[in-house]
Design a protein around this motif. Structure first.
Motif, PDB file in Angstrom:
ATOM      1  N   PHE A 218       0.817  -1.208   0.000  1.00  0.00           N
ATOM      2  CA  PHE A 218       0.000   0.000   0.000  1.00  0.00           C
ATOM      3  C   PHE A 218       0.858   1.268   0.000  1.00  0.00           C
ATOM      4  N   ALA A 219       2.013   1.211  -0.651  1.00  0.00           N
ATOM      5  CA  ALA A 219       2.925   2.360  -0.667  1.00  0.00           C
ATOM      6  C   ALA A 219       2.281   3.586  -1.303  1.00  0.00           C
TER       7      ALA A 219
ATOM      8  N   LEU B 246      -2.928  -6.546  -9.406  1.00  0.00           N
ATOM      9  CA  LEU B 246      -1.815  -7.407  -9.017  1.00  0.00           C
ATOM     10  C   LEU B 246      -1.940  -8.816  -9.579  1.00  0.00           C
ATOM     11  N   THR B 247      -3.139  -9.229  -9.910  1.00  0.00           N
ATOM     12  CA  THR B 247      -3.340 -10.549 -10.497  1.00  0.00           C
ATOM     13  C   THR B 247      -2.642 -10.645 -11.842  1.00  0.00           C
TER      14      THR B 247
ATOM     15  N   ALA C  48     -12.929  -1.699  -1.157  1.00  0.00           N
ATOM     16  CA  ALA C  48     -12.925  -1.126  -2.507  1.00  0.00           C
ATOM     17  C   ALA C  48     -11.498  -1.014  -3.042  1.00  0.00           C
ATOM     18  N   ASP C  49     -10.587  -0.549  -2.207  1.00  0.00           N
ATOM     19  CA  ASP C  49      -9.191  -0.425  -2.614  1.00  0.00           C
ATOM     20  C   ASP C  49      -8.624  -1.796  -2.965  1.00  0.00           C
ATOM     21  N   LEU C  50      -8.888  -2.787  -2.102  1.00  0.00           N
ATOM     22  CA  LEU C  50      -8.344  -4.123  -2.342  1.00  0.00           C
ATOM     23  C   LEU C  50      -8.896  -4.763  -3.610  1.00  0.00           C
TER      24      LEU C  50
ATOM     25  N   LEU D  87       1.167  -8.529  -0.656  1.00  0.00           N
ATOM     26  CA  LEU D  87      -0.164  -8.801  -1.202  1.00  0.00           C
ATOM     27  C   LEU D  87      -0.061  -9.565  -2.521  1.00  0.00           C
ATOM     28  N   ALA D  88       0.856  -9.173  -3.377  1.00  0.00           N
ATOM     29  CA  ALA D  88       1.046  -9.896  -4.641  1.00  0.00           C
ATOM     30  C   ALA D  88       1.476 -11.340  -4.366  1.00  0.00           C
ATOM     31  N   HIS D  89       2.336 -11.514  -3.374  1.00  0.00           N
ATOM     32  CA  HIS D  89       2.754 -12.871  -2.995  1.00  0.00           C
ATOM     33  C   HIS D  89       1.548 -13.686  -2.530  1.00  0.00           C
ATOM     34  N   MET D  90       0.698 -13.079  -1.729  1.00  0.00           N
ATOM     35  CA  MET D  90      -0.490 -13.806  -1.253  1.00  0.00           C
ATOM     36  C   MET D  90      -1.368 -14.225  -2.414  1.00  0.00           C
TER      37      MET D  90
END
Length: 169
Positions: free
Chosen positions: A99-100, A149-150, A140-142, A158-161
């Motif tokens: 979330f940078a 990121l998908t 909404a952000d996620l 988050l991308a790793h998850m």
């Protein structure tokens, strides 16, 4: 310091399950057990293990801490918790998660709102409403972030998850 074991800790979590479910959604790692818990935890563990954090922590956290220290130095005043400890920790975790690009004030408001909602034992409707607003904003952000990121992973936790972590044992 009071030591505890898995059983009492799970009991406390089960008693708080409604609040956990309300503010962190379902499923969430805090209210799960067994294989489901391990599957979700796998998405987080590698990035947040002590050795992984230690290897990159200075590179990430030190510049953030310096920036906040410079801000308070310029003002000549400081509330250590409000001006340094909370914003630095929220920013560091936010950046680690991916979330940078989210403004400091927004991340801190999300943190405070969800935290207040979790401990809203008096059932204050204003506190609950603010926690609900924060949760809706995060959701909404996620949704947008996960869609991006998908197809374009960025190296964040988050991308790793999304790509590696939600694989079962």
């Amino acid at each position: 310091m009071v030591a505890t074991t898995h059983t009492p800790a799970c009991s406390v979590l089960r008693n708080s399950a409604r609040e956990l479910d309300d503010y962190f959604g379902m499923p969430n790692i805090l209210s799960m057990e067994g294989p489901e818990h391990r599957g979700l935890r796998k998405g987080i563990d590698q990035r947040f293990r002590p050795q992984a954090i230690a290897s990159g922590f200075d590179e990430l956290a030190r510049p953030i801490a310096r920036a906040y220290v410079e801000r308070v130095r310029a003002s000549g005043r400081c509330d250590a918790t409000a001006d340094l400890l909370e914003p630095i920790s929220v920013r560091v975790i936010g950046d680690m998660l991916g979330f940078a690009d989210v403004d400091d004030a927004v991340l801190q408001r999300w943190f405070r709102s969800l935290s207040a909602g979790m401990v809203n034992l008096a059932g204050d409707p204003d506190v609950a409403a603010e926690a609900d607003r924060a949760r809706a904003e995060i959701d909404a952000d996620l949704r947008e972030r996960i869609a991006r990121l998908t197809v374009e992973p960025d190296g964040s936790a988050l991308a790793h998850m999304i790509h590696d972590g939600l694989v079962g044992d």
